[in-house]
Design a protein around this motif. Structure first.
Motif: not given
Length: 217
Positions: A192-195, A201-202, A209-212
């Motif tokens: 959730k925090e990474l989103v 994006r899930l 993966l949108l960025q490193k």
């Protein structure tokens, strides 16, 4: 079938006569998705080579908590360790999707080792690869926190699909938790925090993966 077997690393370099021997000894076995090839503690009566599909190898405790330490892909030999030391199965192997195997009985396995000495070399290579993967897993468990283990897992699974980096393997939160030795709730919170941070994006159980990913969570 012969060409399919020839492509398996364990049988690399076999000539037609040797492959005919393998075909005579082998029994093809199908395990549907969710079925078990064998369970932890079972007596060892055969070894297997995964032809098609995918498996997960895991161990569990009395409360049913699982830890997945390896995912099996086509070409992997399974169950040979217990045939070498005559001990019960050390872990369970379950089909992640419909899977087909070549099965060799204990008698045929030992006969093949005597008939084809180079099989021993291939088994050593196979076991060495397994030890390396387990060592990497144990290192991560010992030295990394949950986020570090999650990050290592995702980065090991990333593939490029039409220019987009993604984990193409469908993974539930529980499946991720089982593979990094954590709780589903902790994995849900991290994802959730990474989103929220714009890192992933899930979509349909797949992670894009949108960025490193950040070094630390």
């Amino acid at each position: 079938m012969k060409e399919l077997i020839r492509a398996i690393p364990l049988f690399n370099g076999f000539d037609d006569e040797e492959l005919d021997y393998v075909l005579r000894a082998a029994v093809r076995r199908h395990v549907p998705k969710g079925g078990f090839l064998f369970r932890e503690g079972d007596p060892a009566d055969a070894m297997y080579v995964l032809l098609e599909g995918r498996t997960r190898m895991f161990t569990s405790d009395a409360q049913g908590k699982e830890f997945v330490f390896m995912i099996g892909e086509p070409g992997l030999a399974l169950g040979e360790i217990s045939l070498l030391d005559d001990e019960p199965r050390g872990w369970s192997t379950q089909a992640e999707e419909d899977s087909d195997f070549l099965m060799f009985t204990k008698t045929d396995f030992h006969a093949a080792l005597q008939a084809f000495p180079h099989v021993k070399d291939m088994l050593i290579v196979n076991l060495a690869g397994m030890v390396r993967r387990l060592s990497y897993t144990m290192k991560n468990l010992a030295l990394l926190d949950v986020y570090g283990r999650l990050r290592a897992l995702l980065e090991s699974l990333v593939v490029d699909v039409d220019g987009q980096e993604m984990v193409n393997e469908p993974l539930t939160q529980q499946a991720i938790a089982d593979r990094v030795g954590s709780s589903r709730e902790m994995i849900a919170r991290i994802l959730k925090e990474l989103v929220f941070g714009g890192y992933i994006r899930l979509e349909n159980k797949r992670i894009i993966l949108l960025q490193k990913l950040p070094e630390r969570f």
